[in-house]
Design an enzyme around this catalytic site. Structure first.
Site, PDB file in Angstrom:
ATOM      1  N   GLY A 140       8.006  -2.449   2.510  1.00 52.93           N
ATOM      2  CA  GLY A 140       7.821  -3.173   3.759  1.00 52.93           C
ATOM      3  C   GLY A 140       7.404  -4.602   3.479  1.00 52.93           C
ATOM      4  N   GLN A 181       3.403 -12.506   5.326  1.00 51.59           N
ATOM      5  CA  GLN A 181       3.563 -12.476   3.867  1.00 51.59           C
ATOM      6  C   GLN A 181       4.602 -13.479   3.383  1.00 51.59           C
ATOM      7  OE1 GLN A 181       3.947  -7.948   3.737  1.00 51.59           O
ATOM      8  NE2 GLN A 181       2.884  -8.357   1.830  1.00 51.59           N
ATOM      9  N   CYS A 205       0.627  -3.531  -2.285  1.00 51.88           N
ATOM     10  CA  CYS A 205       1.038  -4.576  -1.351  1.00 51.88           C
ATOM     11  C   CYS A 205       1.700  -5.695  -2.149  1.00 51.88           C
ATOM     12  CB  CYS A 205      -0.192  -5.109  -0.612  1.00 51.88           C
ATOM     13  SG  CYS A 205       0.164  -6.446   0.541  1.00 51.88           S
ATOM     14  N   LEU A 206       2.824  -6.193  -1.649  1.00 49.06           N
ATOM     15  CA  LEU A 206       3.519  -7.274  -2.359  1.00 49.06           C
ATOM     16  C   LEU A 206       2.664  -8.527  -2.453  1.00 49.06           C
ATOM     17  CD1 LEU A 206       7.126  -6.871  -0.889  1.00 49.06           C
ATOM     18  CD2 LEU A 206       6.306  -6.149  -3.140  1.00 49.06           C
ATOM     19  N   HIS A 256       0.465  -0.023   7.626  1.00 49.21           N
ATOM     20  CA  HIS A 256       0.174  -1.114   6.681  1.00 49.21           C
ATOM     21  C   HIS A 256       0.685  -2.456   7.222  1.00 49.21           C
ATOM     22  CE1 HIS A 256      -0.024  -2.572   2.298  1.00 49.21           C
ATOM     23  NE2 HIS A 256       0.655  -3.533   2.896  1.00 49.21           N
ATOM     24  N   GLU A 257       1.918  -2.448   7.745  1.00 47.65           N
ATOM     25  CA  GLU A 257       2.496  -3.718   8.219  1.00 47.65           C
ATOM     26  C   GLU A 257       1.817  -4.206   9.500  1.00 47.65           C
ATOM     27  OE1 GLU A 257       4.150  -5.061   5.998  1.00 47.65           O
ATOM     28  OE2 GLU A 257       4.649  -3.263   4.874  1.00 47.65           O
ATOM     29  N   HIS A 284      -1.185  -6.090   8.672  1.00 50.22           N
ATOM     30  CA  HIS A 284      -0.912  -7.475   8.240  1.00 50.22           C
ATOM     31  C   HIS A 284      -0.900  -8.430   9.432  1.00 50.22           C
ATOM     32  CE1 HIS A 284      -0.183  -7.645   3.957  1.00 50.22           C
ATOM     33  NE2 HIS A 284       0.654  -6.623   3.981  1.00 50.22           N
TER      34      HIS A 284
HETATM   35 ZN    ZN Z   1       1.149  -5.482   2.341  1.00 51.26          ZN
END
Ligand code: ZN
Length: 158
Positions: A46, A51, A89-90, A131-132, A135
């Protein structure tokens, strides 16, 4: 389409609450295309707009290969149960931690044409949606996780 740079933990951008998308137009669709490409390039599950430095309420997920979903202005309408698992997480590359997430989640959102759609899921899809959405509120998984540590192999990240 183009790859976008991923904002890393420590940057204030990741700590702000994102604003609603007011109009779903070609610019938004272009950003979504870039986000999908960037997520896939990083082998991510995701990727949320902040991000890539865009402070708007939208994200993309691909919980199973080929099952891409794009959500704009998402709103959780149901969340039940608890699942505990490791996630990454990226924006926090190379690390994983253990997080409690809903077992089942149902989200209302707009699609890339501005139509109202419902997304629901369990397992990894519920984790990715939760999770998203975090963010978009300026919340990182590391705020909720226990035992954050360096991953031995490249972790699945969102
Ligand atoms: Zn993340």
């Amino acid at each position: 389409m183009a790859l976008r740079n991923i904002v890393l933990k420590g940057d204030e951008i990741l700590r702000k609450r994102c604003r609603e998308v007011e109009e779903v137009n070609d610019r938004i669709r272009m950003i979504l295309d870039d986000m999908v490409e960037t997520m896939r390039n990083q082998n991510g599950v995701g990727l949320a707009a902040p991000q890539v430095g865009i402070m708007r309420r939208m994200f993309v997920i691909e919980p199973e290969e080929g099952e891409v979903a794009e959500l704009i202005n998402p709103r959780i309408i149901e969340a039940t149960g608890i699942q505990t698992g490791e996630e990454g997480c990226l924006s926090v590359p190379g690390y994983i931690g253990t997080v409690d997430r809903p077992e089942y989640i149902k989200v209302e959102a707009l699609d890339r044409y501005g139509n109202k759609v419902i997304h629901e899921g369990e397992g990894i899809k519920a984790v990715a949606l939760s999770h998203e959405i975090d963010h978009l509120e300026g919340v990182l998984y590391t705020d909720k996780a226990t035992g954050v540590h360096e991953a031995e192999a490249a972790p699945e990240a969102e």
